[in-house]
Write a protein that holds these residues in place. Structure first.
Motif, PDB file in Angstrom:
ATOM      1  N   LYS A   1      -4.776   0.153   1.406  1.00  0.00           N
ATOM      2  CA  LYS A   1      -4.813  -0.932   2.389  1.00  0.00           C
ATOM      3  C   LYS A   1      -6.102  -1.736   2.246  1.00  0.00           C
ATOM      4  CE  LYS A   1      -1.779   0.951   5.993  1.00  0.00           C
ATOM      5  NZ  LYS A   1      -1.707   1.516   7.368  1.00  0.00           N
TER       6      LYS A   1
ATOM      7  N   THR B   1       0.583   4.086  -2.822  1.00  0.00           N
ATOM      8  CA  THR B   1       0.239   5.449  -2.411  1.00  0.00           C
ATOM      9  C   THR B   1       1.227   6.449  -3.003  1.00  0.00           C
ATOM     10  OG1 THR B   1      -0.788   4.703  -0.358  1.00  0.00           O
ATOM     11  CG2 THR B   1      -0.004   6.980  -0.415  1.00  0.00           C
TER      12      THR B   1
ATOM     13  N   LEU C   1      -3.462   6.091   1.484  1.00  0.00           N
ATOM     14  CA  LEU C   1      -2.897   4.894   2.097  1.00  0.00           C
ATOM     15  C   LEU C   1      -4.001   4.004   2.670  1.00  0.00           C
ATOM     16  CD1 LEU C   1      -0.399   3.297   2.949  1.00  0.00           C
ATOM     17  CD2 LEU C   1      -0.310   4.701   5.034  1.00  0.00           C
TER      18      LEU C   1
ATOM     19  N   GLU D   1      -2.095  11.978   1.861  1.00  0.00           N
ATOM     20  CA  GLU D   1      -1.445  10.674   1.945  1.00  0.00           C
ATOM     21  C   GLU D   1      -2.217   9.710   2.843  1.00  0.00           C
ATOM     22  OE1 GLU D   1       2.875   8.721   3.205  1.00  0.00           O
ATOM     23  OE2 GLU D   1       2.602  10.901   3.171  1.00  0.00           O
TER      24      GLU D   1
ATOM     25  N   PRO E   1       0.803  -1.230   0.000  1.00  0.00           N
ATOM     26  CA  PRO E   1       0.000   0.000   0.000  1.00  0.00           C
ATOM     27  C   PRO E   1       0.833   1.277   0.000  1.00  0.00           C
ATOM     28  CG  PRO E   1      -0.902  -1.583   1.547  1.00  0.00           C
ATOM     29  CD  PRO E   1       0.415  -2.129   1.104  1.00  0.00           C
ATOM     30  N   GLU E   2       1.985   1.255   0.648  1.00  0.00           N
ATOM     31  CA  GLU E   2       2.802   2.463   0.700  1.00  0.00           C
ATOM     32  C   GLU E   2       3.411   2.786  -0.666  1.00  0.00           C
ATOM     33  OE1 GLU E   2       5.602   2.355   3.864  1.00  0.00           O
ATOM     34  OE2 GLU E   2       4.045   2.306   5.437  1.00  0.00           O
TER      35      GLU E   2
END
Length: 479
Positions: A341, A245, A337, A333, A241-242
């Protein structure tokens, strides 16, 4: 004697006429119709979205404007609600009434397209599908219009609710290029709506048209089709996910900085998690390129461009929502994020296929956020979201694309996507009325789709359709 004359020759005929059924009245006025007993009724009444179904009392298939007028007058006489159907792609099945018992006026016979060679203005029937229109515009002078990539969608619902295409950052939304309309109103009258004729109706129709009448003909501004069209696509896959993002925020920042208006750009997210950037660049650069029609055929992913009236029968079983991101307040952000997720957990685990399409609408060079200047302030439309950056369509369907055991999980899956993305800040997001959500209450829908323009829309509705003849559960005037 006078009493007998009044009863036999005046009062009885009036009573008899008033109490005729809708189908009997329509037959009397020689309007072609389908009713449940007809063999073709079930196919004609099938919604594009098979998750939703309604049973129209009658489906009218007018061939002339006079028959559209007659059908509307018959509906008024029998107090029957009316829905117009063009392409039939209504996400909420409003094209078949939004409930049982409506009169559906199917505009499939209004399928002509002609282009004035000198002005480039196209005259388009109210039942034309986008693929058919694109072919005719090309054949009649290599002209183009900023429409979507699904060729079976109808011009009326598409353009009257906004209408986005890859050239929209260069030319504006489809709604911005409507110069005038021929409209049949609730009293059966035929009027022209333009900047100078019935300007209030012109403003209202371009953004919320289905609530106000039936458009039998459009006058559209077209452009010379770009000579060079460079299609591009890049797919990035990650389950982190990071990382996803970071990729999304980089694309958002690119949009904020203002890419050239010739660049149509969108993002797609699918299970995997697959993150794709794709679009069209209409510019003269030295690479392999496509003609305008070739580029449309690639973008529509193999669907037939030509859809003869009566022969189109595409369906899906799905639920969709939309989000319009305000340009002054882009996604942070934390929200992005949270969204990714959800997609790599609940989204990935779902048996229902899904996709998310994110189009860049705004940015400093976009014609969408800067509609063409005009001599009249009324020429701006009731389309509700100009100061926006990105528009999201979040869509999930059953594995079979038919109603099945997994249909009940569609709404929670998509609602979960939206909840994760807005991250507790629902109030700042709008919605796109072409991806209408039938689970909304009317008041909330009006706020999301029309914003500050809704009070004016409601006032115009009271004037031109005081009985609410043109109806669906989220129509202007419903509460």
């Amino acid at each position: 004697m006078l009493s007998y004359f009044l009863t036999k020759y005046i009062l009885y005929p009036l009573f008899y006429q008033k109490n005729k059924t809708l189908s009997a009245l329509l037959r009397e006025f020689e309007v072609p119709i389908l009713v449940f007993a007809n063999a073709d009724y079930l196919q004609a009444a099938a919604s594009y979205n098979l998750r939703l179904s309604h049973k129209p009392e009658v489906i009218a298939l007018p061939q002339t404007v006079a028959q559209v007028q007659a059908a509307i007058r018959c509906a008024q006489r029998t107090s029957t609600k009316v829905a117009a159907r063009c392409g039939g792609h209504s996400y909420a099945a409003f094209g078949i009434g939004g409930k049982d018992g409506s009169l559906v006026i199917d505009m499939a016979n209004f399928s002509s397209v002609s282009v004035d060679a000198e002005t480039g203005i196209a005259t388009v029937g109210g039942g034309v599908r986008l693929g058919n229109m694109a072919n005719e515009l090309w054949k009649q002078g290599e002209r183009a219009y900023p429409h979507g990539t699904c060729p079976g969608v109808g011009i009326a619902g598409h353009s009257l609710l906004g209408g986005f295409g890859h050239p929209s950052r260069m030319w504006g939304l489809a709604v911005d290029l409507i110069l005038s309309l021929s409209i049949v109103l609730a009293d059966g009258s035929l009027v022209t709506a333009s900047e100078h004729e019935n300007p209030d109706l012109y403003w209202a129709f371009r953004g919320a048209g289905p609530s106000f009448g039936i458009a039998t003909e459009f006058k559209l501004k077209t452009y010379p089709a770009p000579k060079k069209n460079i299609l591009y696509a890049y797919t990035y896959r990650s389950m982190d996910p990071e990382v996803l993002t970071e990729a999304f925020l980089a694309m958002q920042e690119f949009g904020i900085r203002g890419p050239p208006q010739e660049l149509g750009i969108g993002m797609e997210v699918r299970p995997g998690v697959e993150f794709k950037i794709r679009g069209v660049y209409a510019a003269d650069v030295k690479v392999d390129d496509l003609t305008w029609m070739e580029s449309l055929e690639v973008l529509c992913e193999g669907k037939p461009m030509l859809n003869p009236p009566g022969e189109y029968d595409e369906h899906d079983t799905f639920f969709a929502k939309s989000l319009v991101e305000p340009a002054p307040d882009p996604l942070k952000e934390e929200g992005v994020l949270s969204w990714f997720k959800y997609l790599v957990s609940e989204g990935q685990a779902s048996i229902n296929p899904w996709f998310i399409i994110i189009n860049l609408y705004g940015g400093p060079n976009s014609a969408i956020t800067r509609p063409p200047p005009s001599t009249s302030p009324l020429s701006t439309s009731s389309y509700g979201h100009r100061d926006c950056l990105l528009v999201f369509q979040l869509y999930a369907h059953t594995p079979s694309r038919m109603p099945d055991a997994y249909m009940g999980s569609l709404v929670p899956l998509v609602e979960g996507m939206v909840t994760a993305l807005v991250n507790g800040e629902e109030e700042r997001f709008g919605g796109y009325p072409g991806y209408i959500d039938p689970t909304l209450e009317a008041g909330m829908a009006h706020k999301i789709y029309y914003g500050d323009g809704y009070p004016r829309l409601k006032e115009i509705k009271k004037r031109v359709d005081p009985t609410g003849l043109f109806w669906n559960p989220l129509a202007i005037g419903e509460s």
